[in-house]
Design a protein around this motif. Structure first.
Motif, mmCIF file in Angstrom:
data_model
loop_
_atom_site.group_PDB
_atom_site.id
_atom_site.type_symbol
_atom_site.label_atom_id
_atom_site.label_comp_id
_atom_site.label_asym_id
_atom_site.label_seq_id
_atom_site.Cartn_x
_atom_site.Cartn_y
_atom_site.Cartn_z
ATOM 1 N N PRO A 36 0.648 -1.264 -0.046
ATOM 2 C CA PRO A 36 0.057 0.128 0.005
ATOM 3 C C PRO A 36 0.879 1.312 -0.085
ATOM 4 C CG PRO A 36 -0.041 -1.069 2.168
ATOM 5 C CD PRO A 36 0.614 -2.071 1.386
ATOM 6 N N PRO A 37 0.429 2.353 -0.484
ATOM 7 C CA PRO A 37 1.312 3.472 -0.568
ATOM 8 C C PRO A 37 1.436 4.068 0.768
ATOM 9 C CG PRO A 37 -0.917 3.987 -1.401
ATOM 10 C CD PRO A 37 -0.720 2.760 -1.263
ATOM 11 N N LEU A 39 1.792 7.042 3.702
ATOM 12 C CA LEU A 39 0.722 8.152 3.984
ATOM 13 C C LEU A 39 1.216 9.442 3.286
ATOM 14 C CD1 LEU A 39 -1.728 8.967 5.531
ATOM 15 C CD2 LEU A 39 -0.406 9.325 7.471
ATOM 16 N N TYR A 40 2.361 9.759 3.307
ATOM 17 C CA TYR A 40 2.960 10.852 2.557
ATOM 18 C C TYR A 40 4.073 10.578 1.543
ATOM 19 C CZ TYR A 40 0.947 13.537 6.570
ATOM 20 O OH TYR A 40 -0.025 13.881 7.245
ATOM 21 N N SER A 41 4.102 11.143 0.669
ATOM 22 C CA SER A 41 5.131 10.836 -0.547
ATOM 23 C C SER A 41 6.427 11.739 -0.140
ATOM 24 C CB SER A 41 4.811 11.650 -1.651
ATOM 25 O OG SER A 41 4.875 12.952 -1.716
ATOM 26 N N TYR A 42 7.533 10.929 -0.592
ATOM 27 C CA TYR A 42 8.748 11.564 -0.290
ATOM 28 C C TYR A 42 9.096 12.992 -0.342
ATOM 29 C CZ TYR A 42 14.105 12.221 -0.433
ATOM 30 O OH TYR A 42 15.367 12.539 -0.225
ATOM 31 N N ALA A 43 8.285 13.676 -1.549
ATOM 32 C CA ALA A 43 8.403 14.937 -1.610
ATOM 33 C C ALA A 43 7.747 15.817 -0.280
ATOM 34 C CB ALA A 43 7.851 15.568 -2.831
ATOM 35 N N GLU A 44 6.370 15.308 -0.102
ATOM 36 C CA GLU A 44 5.804 15.704 1.036
ATOM 37 C C GLU A 44 6.469 15.657 2.193
ATOM 38 O OE1 GLU A 44 1.081 14.963 0.135
ATOM 39 O OE2 GLU A 44 2.322 13.180 0.501
ATOM 40 N N MET A 45 7.143 14.636 2.450
ATOM 41 C CA MET A 45 8.052 14.658 3.731
ATOM 42 C C MET A 45 9.284 15.583 3.718
ATOM 43 S SD MET A 45 6.591 12.283 5.743
ATOM 44 C CE MET A 45 7.933 12.458 6.874
ATOM 45 N N GLN A 46 9.722 15.890 2.604
ATOM 46 C CA GLN A 46 10.909 16.941 2.739
ATOM 47 C C GLN A 46 10.193 18.266 2.882
ATOM 48 O OE1 GLN A 46 13.814 15.632 2.411
ATOM 49 N NE2 GLN A 46 12.503 13.725 2.162
ATOM 50 N N GLY A 95 11.719 10.095 4.989
ATOM 51 C CA GLY A 95 10.586 9.288 4.569
ATOM 52 C C GLY A 95 9.485 8.823 5.533
ATOM 53 N N TRP A 96 8.438 8.737 5.244
ATOM 54 C CA TRP A 96 7.305 8.371 6.215
ATOM 55 C C TRP A 96 7.610 7.172 6.957
ATOM 56 C CZ3 TRP A 96 3.746 10.084 8.986
ATOM 57 C CH2 TRP A 96 2.698 9.055 9.490
ATOM 58 N N PRO A 97 8.049 5.919 6.604
ATOM 59 C CA PRO A 97 8.320 4.784 7.591
ATOM 60 C C PRO A 97 9.208 5.279 8.671
ATOM 61 C CG PRO A 97 8.367 4.327 5.310
ATOM 62 C CD PRO A 97 8.407 5.863 5.196
#
Length: 106
Positions: A36-37, A39-46, A95-97
């Motif tokens: 599953p994807p 919660l947040y993309s890499y760009a959002e995490m940045q 990243g999110w994890p």
């Protein structure tokens, strides 16, 4: 509709009643379906990391002003908060994890 592990369980019911073929199919499905994807993309995490760094700078500035005015206890609280914001920013950059694990203390 794509067959996912959740959908497979919905269709086949209780795993305790599955046949050997159902268990094999579930295992294969688990190996070929994408995870599953996050919660947040890499760009959002940045972006979140940048926000945490900005917050840390502001908190440190408040701590410096409080320390200069002789309010050492209050300054210490703001310094601790600034440190935590920097740690959150470092976790968010991975990243999110990693960020989720840091927040939950895993």
């Amino acid at each position: 509709m794509m067959l996912t592990l959740d959908r497979f369980r919905d269709i086949h019911g209780d795993p305790a009643t599955w046949s050997a073929a159902d268990i094999d199919a579930y295992t294969v499905l688990g190996e070929i379906t994408p995870p599953p994807p996050t919660l947040y993309s890499y760009a959002e995490m940045q972006s979140i990391a940048a926000d945490h760094l900005a917050s840390a700078r502001c908190q440190q500035a408040v701590a410096d002003r409080l320390a200069a005015a002789g309010h050492d206890t209050a300054a210490g609280i703001w310094v601790r908060d600034a440190r935590e914001s920097r740690q959150l920013a470092a976790a968010a950059r991975h990243g999110w994890p990693y960020y989720e694990a840091w927040i939950n203390g895993w």
